[in-house]
Write an enzyme that holds these catalytic residues in place. Structure first.
Site, PDB file in Angstrom:
ATOM      1  N   SER A  42       0.813  -1.225   0.000  1.00 42.28           N
ATOM      2  CA  SER A  42       0.000   0.000   0.000  1.00 42.28           C
ATOM      3  C   SER A  42       0.846   1.275   0.000  1.00 42.28           C
ATOM      4  O   SER A  42       1.716   1.453   0.858  1.00 42.28           O
ATOM      5  CB  SER A  42      -0.886  -0.023   1.251  1.00 42.28           C
ATOM      6  OG  SER A  42      -1.313   1.281   1.575  1.00 42.28           O
ATOM      7  N   GLY A  43       0.528   2.175  -0.917  1.00 39.47           N
ATOM      8  CA  GLY A  43       1.226   3.462  -0.955  1.00 39.47           C
ATOM      9  C   GLY A  43       0.939   4.276   0.296  1.00 39.47           C
ATOM     10  O   GLY A  43       1.840   4.901   0.872  1.00 39.47           O
ATOM     11  N   LEU A  44      -0.335   4.229   0.731  1.00 31.66           N
ATOM     12  CA  LEU A  44      -0.691   4.975   1.941  1.00 31.66           C
ATOM     13  C   LEU A  44       0.094   4.451   3.142  1.00 31.66           C
ATOM     14  O   LEU A  44       0.682   5.221   3.908  1.00 31.66           O
ATOM     15  CB  LEU A  44      -2.211   4.840   2.198  1.00 31.66           C
ATOM     16  CG  LEU A  44      -2.701   5.399   3.532  1.00 31.66           C
ATOM     17  CD1 LEU A  44      -2.488   6.911   3.603  1.00 31.66           C
ATOM     18  CD2 LEU A  44      -4.175   5.059   3.757  1.00 31.66           C
ATOM     19  N   ASP A  54       0.715  10.619   1.691  1.00 31.19           N
ATOM     20  CA  ASP A  54       0.499   9.765   0.506  1.00 31.19           C
ATOM     21  C   ASP A  54       0.383  10.656  -0.737  1.00 31.19           C
ATOM     22  O   ASP A  54      -0.603  10.616  -1.455  1.00 31.19           O
ATOM     23  CB  ASP A  54      -0.777   8.941   0.738  1.00 31.19           C
ATOM     24  CG  ASP A  54      -0.975   7.855  -0.318  1.00 31.19           C
ATOM     25  OD1 ASP A  54      -0.022   7.595  -1.075  1.00 31.19           O
ATOM     26  OD2 ASP A  54      -2.085   7.301  -0.388  1.00 31.19           O
ATOM     27  N   ASP A  81       1.355  -0.974  -4.968  1.00 35.64           N
ATOM     28  CA  ASP A  81       0.600   0.224  -5.318  1.00 35.64           C
ATOM     29  C   ASP A  81       1.594   1.187  -5.968  1.00 35.64           C
ATOM     30  O   ASP A  81       2.416   1.794  -5.295  1.00 35.64           O
ATOM     31  CB  ASP A  81       0.027   0.782  -4.006  1.00 35.64           C
ATOM     32  CG  ASP A  81      -0.704   2.084  -4.191  1.00 35.64           C
ATOM     33  OD1 ASP A  81      -0.769   2.579  -5.341  1.00 35.64           O
ATOM     34  OD2 ASP A  81      -1.207   2.601  -3.174  1.00 35.64           O
ATOM     35  N   ASP A  83       0.985   3.967  -7.507  1.00 35.30           N
ATOM     36  CA  ASP A  83       0.412   5.315  -7.684  1.00 35.30           C
ATOM     37  C   ASP A  83       0.136   5.577  -9.172  1.00 35.30           C
ATOM     38  O   ASP A  83      -0.553   4.807  -9.799  1.00 35.30           O
ATOM     39  CB  ASP A  83       1.346   6.361  -7.055  1.00 35.30           C
ATOM     40  CG  ASP A  83       1.328   6.283  -5.524  1.00 35.30           C
ATOM     41  OD1 ASP A  83       0.415   5.621  -4.984  1.00 35.30           O
ATOM     42  OD2 ASP A  83       2.219   6.849  -4.871  1.00 35.30           O
ATOM     43  N   GLU A 110      -2.855   4.043 -11.050  1.00 27.73           N
ATOM     44  CA  GLU A 110      -4.162   4.702 -11.055  1.00 27.73           C
ATOM     45  C   GLU A 110      -4.176   5.862 -12.049  1.00 27.73           C
ATOM     46  O   GLU A 110      -3.136   6.504 -12.276  1.00 27.73           O
ATOM     47  CB  GLU A 110      -4.497   5.185  -9.635  1.00 27.73           C
ATOM     48  CG  GLU A 110      -3.510   6.155  -9.040  1.00 27.73           C
ATOM     49  CD  GLU A 110      -3.650   6.296  -7.519  1.00 27.73           C
ATOM     50  OE1 GLU A 110      -3.358   5.304  -6.809  1.00 27.73           O
ATOM     51  OE2 GLU A 110      -4.031   7.389  -7.056  1.00 27.73           O
ATOM     52  N   LYS A 116       0.137  12.501  -7.072  1.00 28.62           N
ATOM     53  CA  LYS A 116      -1.241  12.177  -6.701  1.00 28.62           C
ATOM     54  C   LYS A 116      -1.500  12.485  -5.223  1.00 28.62           C
ATOM     55  O   LYS A 116      -0.573  12.780  -4.446  1.00 28.62           O
ATOM     56  CB  LYS A 116      -1.554  10.707  -6.989  1.00 28.62           C
ATOM     57  CG  LYS A 116      -0.522   9.699  -6.606  1.00 28.62           C
ATOM     58  CD  LYS A 116      -0.422   9.279  -5.145  1.00 28.62           C
ATOM     59  CE  LYS A 116      -1.658   9.071  -4.369  1.00 28.62           C
ATOM     60  NZ  LYS A 116      -1.673   7.748  -3.691  1.00 28.62           N
ATOM     61  N   ASN A 118      -4.014  10.873  -1.910  1.00 26.81           N
ATOM     62  CA  ASN A 118      -4.810   9.704  -1.541  1.00 26.81           C
ATOM     63  C   ASN A 118      -6.272   9.920  -1.949  1.00 26.81           C
ATOM     64  O   ASN A 118      -6.811  11.010  -1.831  1.00 26.81           O
ATOM     65  CB  ASN A 118      -4.703   9.456  -0.028  1.00 26.81           C
ATOM     66  CG  ASN A 118      -5.424   8.176   0.363  1.00 26.81           C
ATOM     67  OD1 ASN A 118      -6.627   8.182   0.609  1.00 26.81           O
ATOM     68  ND2 ASN A 118      -4.696   7.075   0.395  1.00 26.81           N
ATOM     69  N   SER A 119      -6.897   8.852  -2.387  1.00 23.57           N
ATOM     70  CA  SER A 119      -8.251   8.927  -2.954  1.00 23.57           C
ATOM     71  C   SER A 119      -9.295   9.419  -1.954  1.00 23.57           C
ATOM     72  O   SER A 119     -10.359   9.885  -2.344  1.00 23.57           O
ATOM     73  CB  SER A 119      -8.663   7.551  -3.463  1.00 23.57           C
ATOM     74  OG  SER A 119      -7.751   7.121  -4.434  1.00 23.57           O
ATOM     75  N   ARG A 155      -6.106   1.019 -12.366  1.00 28.85           N
ATOM     76  CA  ARG A 155      -7.047   1.456 -11.317  1.00 28.85           C
ATOM     77  C   ARG A 155      -7.830   2.662 -11.818  1.00 28.85           C
ATOM     78  O   ARG A 155      -7.232   3.643 -12.269  1.00 28.85           O
ATOM     79  CB  ARG A 155      -6.256   1.790 -10.059  1.00 28.85           C
ATOM     80  CG  ARG A 155      -7.004   2.574  -9.012  1.00 28.85           C
ATOM     81  CD  ARG A 155      -6.242   2.515  -7.720  1.00 28.85           C
ATOM     82  NE  ARG A 155      -6.561   3.584  -6.811  1.00 28.85           N
ATOM     83  CZ  ARG A 155      -6.018   3.726  -5.622  1.00 28.85           C
ATOM     84  NH1 ARG A 155      -5.085   2.851  -5.219  1.00 28.85           N
ATOM     85  NH2 ARG A 155      -6.348   4.720  -4.839  1.00 28.85           N
ATOM     86  N   HIS A 186     -12.390   1.835  -7.766  1.00 32.93           N
ATOM     87  CA  HIS A 186     -12.320   2.380  -6.415  1.00 32.93           C
ATOM     88  C   HIS A 186     -13.522   3.277  -6.130  1.00 32.93           C
ATOM     89  O   HIS A 186     -14.034   3.944  -7.036  1.00 32.93           O
ATOM     90  CB  HIS A 186     -11.031   3.184  -6.256  1.00 32.93           C
ATOM     91  CG  HIS A 186     -10.533   3.232  -4.837  1.00 32.93           C
ATOM     92  ND1 HIS A 186     -11.057   2.463  -3.839  1.00 32.93           N
ATOM     93  CD2 HIS A 186      -9.552   3.970  -4.252  1.00 32.93           C
ATOM     94  CE1 HIS A 186     -10.431   2.717  -2.701  1.00 32.93           C
ATOM     95  NE2 HIS A 186      -9.500   3.640  -2.934  1.00 32.93           N
TER      96      HIS A 186
HETATM   97  C1  SPV Z   1      -3.350   2.524  -0.764  1.00 38.98           C
HETATM   98  O1  SPV Z   1      -3.461   1.613   0.032  1.00 38.98           O
HETATM   99  O2  SPV Z   1      -2.372   3.270  -0.770  1.00 38.98           O
HETATM  100  C2  SPV Z   1      -4.366   2.748  -1.776  1.00 38.98           C
HETATM  101  C3  SPV Z   1      -5.719   2.393  -1.477  1.00 38.98           C
HETATM  102  O3  SPV Z   1      -4.050   3.292  -2.791  1.00 38.98           O
HETATM  103  S1  SPV Z   1      -6.475   3.801  -0.917  1.00 38.98           S
HETATM  104  O4  SPV Z   1      -5.775   4.284   0.223  1.00 38.98           O
HETATM  105  O5  SPV Z   1      -7.821   3.383  -0.610  1.00 38.98           O
HETATM  106  O6  SPV Z   1      -6.464   4.782  -1.981  1.00 38.98           O
HETATM  107 MG    MG Z   2      -2.295   4.241  -2.771  1.00 37.57          MG
END
Ligand code: SPV
Ligand code: MG
Length: 537
Positions: A42-44, A54, A81, A83, A110, A116, A118-119, A155, A186
């Site tokens: 996970s990027g986050l 993130d 991930d 990004d 994505e 980017k 975080n979503s 994504r 997502h």
């Molecule tokens: C992550 O885990 O970094 C993701 C998923 O990209 S989210 O945080 O839901 O965007």
């Molecule tokens: Mg991410």
């Protein structure tokens, strides 16, 4: 199975499959032990654990490093991930190449714009990538992979950015046609409606991946019923670590003590286990010569009084007479422990109560007045097992002799002093003849014991030296020693037997006894004169 193939199979599986988030080597291991079949890098979570946002604050090579630690720590496939791919199609090509090299099984990119966000943060404000540009990036990734099982996932952030189903489907179709192995759709809503609408309309063209972080209350069966292929539990180890670390830190801070946390947190041994310390232990056994230290047993024979020293041994045996502030027994124990040997036994007899050392197994030879060395060793025979050092308790030797002895190969090795200058005609000792004399020149062949006798010093030309009272054995050598002692113990005269009788028996049994020569550097304490010399040690 290759990690890439494992991930591909998860995507193509007819069952609903799951990836669990990890953000470093340790959490990757924990995911594997929990039973998951794959990992979401996970990027986050990776950025959070680095103390960053993130927002592409960690560079792509920094993320790559973390992914490599994770990959090394687990046998599971990792979907990283990626990004937005950290730039344009060219950056994506390089990313795929490097991820393949580091054992990562796939990457998800994505359709947003670098850098980017975080979503779940101000999603509507985030611009989406041009469809053509993003499709080109997917194609570039696919063309640059050398392993066709390396998965490239597209994504779709259309719902996140406030667009509807139509835009999401249009994008999914384009990315699928560009060659994506699966699409990740997502949503940040607390209900799964967008995802389920998408799944119905997509009609299984390629696998669908979802991340139900926000619509977590949806029963998993609902996703199964909608033919979702893969669920990513995206950040829950990082979040649980935050809760656990905060609780522990607060508790230790407020109590200024570890008492209340100790049994609520992983033990240090559990940390070692997760680090696979066991593997290193086994490797040390295989590759290091002194690897057996923690299993080696030492037996010190110190039952006799040593009358020769007169009044000095009135209240203690000579093994305890201090020379330069330390008794011979203490020196031997210190040397041995310095080499990592912990299991020390001592056979005591005369004034046994004078031995007050801790962490020692004592064997009592209460017949010390009428018995000799071999009887003492016999009492401790349960310790002659595995790697073993046997030492007289009344000898002084320099530490390098012990180090050399431990490094020497051979199932049975005895240390023999080749220095004749210290022997007088009245000197008693274990004189030995070997297959070759001591030589200062390097020579590959190994001296073996041929003959040993305990006697007053004679100018016998055949003798090459004197056994100093120090030896070692490997597991195989220890078995031979025990066998020989058992046999000798049947003799009526056993009580009077000395160590040289043991060696004679071993030679009779055709057991090789290697000789490690020393040129002086030791002393046995047989007289007041020896004591005076001992002061120079
Ligand atoms: C992550 O885990 O970094 C993701 C998923 O990209 S989210 O945080 O839901 O965007
Ligand atoms: Mg991410």
């Amino acid at each position: 199975m290759k990690k890439t193939t494992q991930l591909k199979k998860l995507l193509q599986s007819s069952e609903l499959e799951f990836l669990m988030e990890a953000h470093n080597g340790l959490s990757a291991k924990i995911v594997e032990e929990a039973g998951f079949k794959g990992i979401w890098g996970s990027g986050l979570s990776i950025s959070a654990s680095l103390g960053l946002r993130d927002n592409n604050e960690a560079s792509w090579t920094q993320v790559l490093e973390v992914a490599e630690y994770m990959s090394d720590a687990t046998t599971l496939p990792i979907l990283l991930d990626g990004d937005t791919g950290y730039g344009n199609f060219n950056n994506m090509r390089r990313l795929v190449k490097k991820l393949e090299q580091r054992g990562v099984a796939g990457v998800c990119i994505e359709d947003k714009v670098f850098p980017k966000t975080n979503s779940f943060i101000r999603g509507e404000k985030q611009p989406l990538a041009e469809i053509e540009e993003f499709s080109g990036k997917i194609k570039a990734g696919i063309d640059s992979r050398t392993d066709e099982d390396f998965c490239i996932i597209a994504r779709i952030e259309a719902f996140i950015a406030g667009w509807g189903l139509e835009e999401a489907l249009k994008r999914a179709q384009a990315y699928y046609e560009a060659g994506a192995d699966a699409v990740l759709i997502h949503s940040k809503l607390s209900r799964p409606d967008q995802i389920l609408d998408f799944a119905r309309a997509w009609k299984n063209q390629c696998p669908i991946i979802i991340v139900p972080t926000k619509y977590y209350s949806t029963p998993t069966q609902v996703f199964r019923d909608h033919h979702i292929s893969l669920i990513i539990w995206a950040n829950h180890l990082m979040r649980s670590a935050i809760t656990a670390m905060k609780t522990t830190a607060k508790k230790i801070h407020s109590t200024q003590s570890l008492l209340e946390v100790e049994d609520k947190i992983a033990s240090v041994n559990e940390v070692f286990r997760l680090q696979n310390d066991e593997e290193l232990r086994l490797a040390e056994k295989k590759y290091l010569k002194t690897d057996n230290a923690d299993e080696t047993k030492t037996i010190i024979l110190a039952a006799s009084r040593g009358k020769e020293l007169g009044g000095l041994t009135e209240d203690k045996p000579k093994a305890l007479v201090r020379i330069n502030g330390r008794s011979p027994v203490e020196r031997v124990m210190d040397f041995i422990r310095d080499q990592g040997v912990k299991d020390v036994s001592l056979v005591r007899g005369y004034k046994k109560e004078a031995f007050q050392f801790e962490n020692i197994t004592y064997y009592d030879n209460d017949l010390y007045e009428t018995t000799d060395e071999l009887y003492s060793l016999y009492l401790a025979q349960e310790k002659i097992e595995g790697y073993c050092i046997i030492s007289y308790g009344d000898i002084l030797f320099r530490k390098h002799i012990l180090i050399q002895l431990l490094e020497e190969e051979g199932d049975l090795v005895i240390v023999v002093d080749a220095d004749e200058t210290r022997r007088t005609l009245n000197h008693e000792g274990d004189f030995v003849a070997c297959s070759k004399p001591y030589s200062k020149k390097y020579d590959e062949s190994v001296p073996l014991l041929k003959r040993i006798q305990f006697s007053k010093y004679t100018r016998d030309q055949d003798f090459h030296g004197e056994w100093i009272g120090l030896m070692k054995s490997t597991p195989a050598g220890s078995i031979e020693i025990v066998k020989a002692i058992k046999k000798l113990s049947q003799q009526e005269t056993f009580n009077k037997l000395k160590m040289h009788h043991l060696f004679q028996e071993l030679l009779k049994n055709q057991v090789d006894i290697r000789v490690l020569y020393t040129d002086g550097h030791w002393l046995d304490i047989d007289s007041l004169h020896d004591l005076r010399v001992g002061f120079s040690f």
